[in-house]
Design a protein around this motif. Structure first.
Motif, mmCIF file in Angstrom:
data_model
loop_
_atom_site.group_PDB
_atom_site.id
_atom_site.type_symbol
_atom_site.label_atom_id
_atom_site.label_comp_id
_atom_site.label_asym_id
_atom_site.label_seq_id
_atom_site.Cartn_x
_atom_site.Cartn_y
_atom_site.Cartn_z
ATOM 1 N N THR A 59 -10.088 -2.234 16.782
ATOM 2 C CA THR A 59 -10.189 -1.960 15.351
ATOM 3 C C THR A 59 -9.661 -3.093 14.486
ATOM 4 O OG1 THR A 59 -9.843 0.367 15.883
ATOM 5 C CG2 THR A 59 -9.611 -0.271 13.576
ATOM 6 N N THR A 60 -10.418 -3.430 13.455
ATOM 7 C CA THR A 60 -9.910 -4.283 12.384
ATOM 8 C C THR A 60 -9.798 -3.424 11.129
ATOM 9 O OG1 THR A 60 -12.136 -4.983 11.751
ATOM 10 C CG2 THR A 60 -10.962 -6.365 13.324
ATOM 11 N N GLY A 61 -8.779 -3.686 10.334
ATOM 12 C CA GLY A 61 -8.449 -2.791 9.230
ATOM 13 C C GLY A 61 -9.031 -3.156 7.890
ATOM 14 N N MET A 62 -10.038 -4.028 7.837
ATOM 15 C CA MET A 62 -10.570 -4.420 6.535
ATOM 16 C C MET A 62 -11.330 -3.281 5.859
ATOM 17 S SD MET A 62 -13.598 -7.044 7.683
ATOM 18 C CE MET A 62 -12.426 -8.125 8.510
ATOM 19 N N SER A 63 -11.849 -2.326 6.619
ATOM 20 C CA SER A 63 -12.506 -1.144 6.048
ATOM 21 C C SER A 63 -12.412 -0.028 7.076
ATOM 22 C CB SER A 63 -13.968 -1.449 5.704
ATOM 23 O OG SER A 63 -14.593 -0.320 5.121
ATOM 24 N N CYS A 64 -11.452 0.867 6.855
ATOM 25 C CA CYS A 64 -11.097 1.815 7.906
ATOM 26 C C CYS A 64 -10.781 3.184 7.302
ATOM 27 C CB CYS A 64 -9.878 1.264 8.656
ATOM 28 S SG CYS A 64 -9.576 2.038 10.224
ATOM 29 N N LEU A 65 -11.535 4.199 7.700
ATOM 30 C CA LEU A 65 -11.351 5.577 7.230
ATOM 31 C C LEU A 65 -10.571 6.358 8.279
ATOM 32 C CD1 LEU A 65 -12.239 7.759 5.053
ATOM 33 C CD2 LEU A 65 -14.133 8.277 6.626
ATOM 34 N N MET A 66 -9.535 7.092 7.848
ATOM 35 C CA MET A 66 -8.693 7.790 8.829
ATOM 36 C C MET A 66 -8.160 9.102 8.264
ATOM 37 S SD MET A 66 -5.437 5.197 8.567
ATOM 38 C CE MET A 66 -6.532 3.784 8.347
ATOM 39 N N ILE B 55 -8.721 2.681 3.830
ATOM 40 C CA ILE B 55 -8.044 1.434 3.500
ATOM 41 C C ILE B 55 -9.112 0.345 3.482
ATOM 42 C CG2 ILE B 55 -6.344 -0.261 4.233
ATOM 43 C CD1 ILE B 55 -4.733 1.987 5.468
ATOM 44 N N SER B 56 -9.270 -0.298 2.342
ATOM 45 C CA SER B 56 -10.360 -1.254 2.167
ATOM 46 C C SER B 56 -9.834 -2.526 1.519
ATOM 47 C CB SER B 56 -11.458 -0.636 1.293
ATOM 48 O OG SER B 56 -12.481 -1.561 1.021
ATOM 49 N N ASP B 57 -10.054 -3.661 2.180
ATOM 50 C CA ASP B 57 -9.576 -4.940 1.671
ATOM 51 C C ASP B 57 -10.320 -5.351 0.402
ATOM 52 O OD1 ASP B 57 -7.835 -5.016 3.750
ATOM 53 O OD2 ASP B 57 -8.800 -6.652 4.830
ATOM 54 N N MET C 102 0.801 -1.230 0.000
ATOM 55 C CA MET C 102 0.000 0.000 0.000
ATOM 56 C C MET C 102 0.828 1.272 0.000
ATOM 57 S SD MET C 102 -3.200 -0.640 2.598
ATOM 58 C CE MET C 102 -2.150 -0.710 4.044
ATOM 59 N N ILE C 103 2.098 1.201 0.368
ATOM 60 C CA ILE C 103 2.848 2.413 0.692
ATOM 61 C C ILE C 103 2.922 3.399 -0.469
ATOM 62 C CG2 ILE C 103 5.101 1.401 0.113
ATOM 63 C CD1 ILE C 103 4.289 3.749 3.078
#
Length: 395
Positions: free
Chosen positions: A207-214, A141-143, A127-128
């Motif tokens: 938090t799980t990072g499969m769908s996370c807005l930041m 970030i969305s899986d 992703m970087i």
């Protein structure tokens, strides 16, 4: 009359208190879930909605990949970009993304191939480059396995209030055929949902990072994505970075619809074992507290406790305990679903029993082997969530 054994009395009292706390958490999850989930907040005008950069890390092809990715091209949101990150230039996912970009030319989108090595976490490495190229301050970030509703992104942004730095979706399952999918729904709608909702309400990081807005600028303050490249549980530690800086972390009103085309009970159990290993390495206290709050173990312990404290019949207490737990879980599952369950009550019963009975087995499997296999690579976990890749010797 026999003299009171203060050690046994204290142990029985502690178990009974834990049992009582569990019912409080069960009711809390139901009430908070009913209030929070599937209730839209008042939306601002399109002009007031900020732009969002959506990072989609992709590895390989899934039978539902085209369907899942297409939902992101059809979202009703005024300003966003799609950044597809693919590690291997020979990955067949590239062709699927290219076909969608051609089909939806009005949606701003880019493909980044190759990534950059900044740590041992393959997802971060992938992703970087997309993260560095993001145009907007809001990052989603969305899986690849997430299926997005048209209005979900707007819901997440609206929940990102001034004092909130991150909004994540509680994991759930999209509508799929077969008992294996229903089995996953039972887990994510009961055991997992209770923990997730209670933790969020109490301000505990879950938090799980499969769908996370930041907010990107906060991540940059913490060192950027590069700073999380040595961890496998980067989602938890990203959320902790927000909490440490005084921001709140909240869940969206809509659940994250996982829609993987590859699913089976053994595959799902392997996933749960991997998650358990990550939790144990990142939050060691879970070793003690997590098993205590499971239906069967807590029921057995509390049956002895009430028999000792109140001279109640332990077998009757255990059966009532399991029945009430089951009924509350069924209510919670319907709340997470947002309506009637899309499978039979019998399937729910069988799935619920299998979930509850398999928990101790999964815990034992996680303890017996600290190695984590993820994306065709093997990692050794260290305390604090730090990991190192296990290199295969040259042959």
């Amino acid at each position: 009359m026999e003299p009171l054994d203060y050690t046994l009395f204290g142990l029985a009292l502690l178990i009974f208190i834990s049992w009582s706390v569990n019912w409080f958490l069960h009711i809390l999850a139901i009430v908070y879930g009913k209030w929070k989930l599937h209730h839209k907040l008042k939306s601002p005008t399109p002009e007031e909605l900020p732009g969002v950069s959506i990072i989609k890390p992709l590895v390989g092809i899934d039978p539902h990949l085209f369907e899942n990715l297409e939902t992101f091209f059809n979202m009703k949101y005024p300003q966003y970009e799609l950044l597809f990150c693919i590690q291997d230039e020979s990955d067949a996912a590239i062709m699927i993304v290219q076909s969608l970009i051609k089909k939806y030319p009005k949606i701003k989108s880019q493909i980044f191939i190759g990534g950059r090595i900044v740590g041992v976490n393959p997802k971060i490495n992938n992703m970087i480059v997309g993260y560095d190229a993001a145009q907007y301050d809001l990052i989603l970030i969305s899986d690849s396995g997430i299926k997005m509703a048209e209005d979900t992104l707007e819901d997440m942004v609206v929940n990102l209030k001034e004092n909130v730095g991150m909004v994540h979706q509680m994991p759930y399952i999209s509508e799929r055929k077969g008992f294996a999918s229903h089995f996953e729904k039972v887990f994510f709608g009961t055991q997992h949902a209770k923990m997730y909702l209670c933790a969020n309400f109490l301000g505990i990081n879950c938090t799980t990072g499969m769908s996370c807005l930041m907010r990107k600028h906060v991540v940059d303050e913490a060192g950027g994505l590069v700073a999380f490249g040595e961890y496998l549980a980067e989602d938890y530690l990203l959320a902790q970075a927000f909490l440490d800086r005084g921001w709140k972390v909240k869940i969206s009103s809509e659940t994250a619809k996982q829609n993987s085309g590859h699913y089976s009970i053994p595959h799902f159990h392997a996933r749960l074992i991997r998650w358990t290993k990550l939790r144990i390495a990142t939050i060691p206290t879970i070793i003690v507290f997590e098993p205590i709050f499971q239906c069967m173990l807590l029921g057995a312990l509390s049956s002895w406790a009430v028999s000792y404290l109140f001279d109640w019949t332990s077998s009757v207490f255990f059966l009532v305990h399991v029945l009430v737990w089951f009924l509350l879980d069924y209510i919670l599952a319907k709340i997470i679903q947002g309506g009637p369950l899309q499978y039979s009550k019998f399937e729910f019963l069988v799935g619920w029993i299998l979930n509850e009975m398999s928990f101790i087995y999964l815990i034992c499997c996680a303890h017996c082997n600290p190695t984590v296999e993820w994306r065709s690579k093997k990692f050794r976990l260290r305390w604090g969530g730090i990991m190192e890749e296990i290199k295969c010797p040259d042959t």
